[in-house]
Design a protein around this motif. Structure first.
Motif, PDB file in Angstrom:
ATOM      1  N   ALA A  30      -1.997  -5.015  -2.305  1.00  0.00           N
ATOM      2  CA  ALA A  30      -2.976  -4.576  -3.294  1.00  0.00           C
ATOM      3  C   ALA A  30      -3.067  -5.575  -4.445  1.00  0.00           C
ATOM      4  O   ALA A  30      -2.110  -6.289  -4.735  1.00  0.00           O
TER       5      ALA A  30
ATOM      6  N   TRP B 265       0.838  -1.199   0.000  1.00  0.00           N
ATOM      7  CA  TRP B 265       0.000   0.000   0.000  1.00  0.00           C
ATOM      8  C   TRP B 265       0.873   1.249   0.000  1.00  0.00           C
ATOM      9  O   TRP B 265       0.526   2.259  -0.618  1.00  0.00           O
TER      10      TRP B 265
ATOM     11  N   VAL C 278      -2.739   3.015   5.637  1.00  0.00           N
ATOM     12  CA  VAL C 278      -2.065   1.719   5.546  1.00  0.00           C
ATOM     13  C   VAL C 278      -2.273   0.931   6.838  1.00  0.00           C
ATOM     14  O   VAL C 278      -2.576  -0.263   6.814  1.00  0.00           O
TER      15      VAL C 278
END
Length: 157
Positions: free
Chosen positions: A115, A91, A101
């Motif tokens: 991600a 992130w 985060v």
């Protein structure tokens, strides 16, 4: 040499050494492919099978044992690799703040630690204020790809 069976070109009847398998380039092609492909290696010597299993796992591919005594190996690309890629996107790399985060890492019931491709491709664009249209399968991360840049803007204010 590797011999393709006439019925299925993805099946190899192997009488090759580990080095010959690697040098023929099939594993490299499988790595670069679009997914869904697999190679089945039959009749491997025990030593070759062990070397191939270790090598395949180090390349990000998956391996499954088949056959009567587990002597056949099927090498393939996993579905998760198609979703997350071979190198997970953090992130932080996408430009999200420390607070956001931390919230993603503490997400319940399951922390969001990396991600997806959809998110990694679109979050940086949205953070720059660019317009995007995201298309992907259910579960590919489209919703968070749209929402996280909006949450990031709220955190910055």
């Amino acid at each position: 040499r590797a011999e393709e069976t006439e019925a299925d070109p993805s099946i190899r009847d192997q009488r090759m050494t580990f080095n010959e398998i690697v040098e023929c380039g099939d594993l490299e092609k499988l790595q670069r492919g679009l997914g869904g492909e697999s190679l089945t290696y039959r009749n491997l010597a025990q030593k070759t099978k062990m070397e191939l299993e270790l090598f395949v796992k180090d390349t990000g591919l998956m391996v499954a044992k088949e056959g009567k005594d587990g002597r056949d190996l099927v090498v393939y690309r996993s579905g998760e690799e198609m979703l997350f890629g071979t190198v997970p996107y953090s992130w932080e790399e996408l430009g999200l703040s420390e607070e956001l985060v931390r919230a993603l890492h503490n997400w319940t019931p399951m922390p969001l630690e990396k991600a997806t491709h959809v998110q990694a491709e679109n979050i940086p664009k949205l953070l720059k204020g660019l317009d995007v249209v995201i298309q992907g399968e259910s579960g590919s991360g489209k919703t968070l790809a749209y929402l996280l840049p909006a949450a990031e803007e709220a955190v910055r204010r």
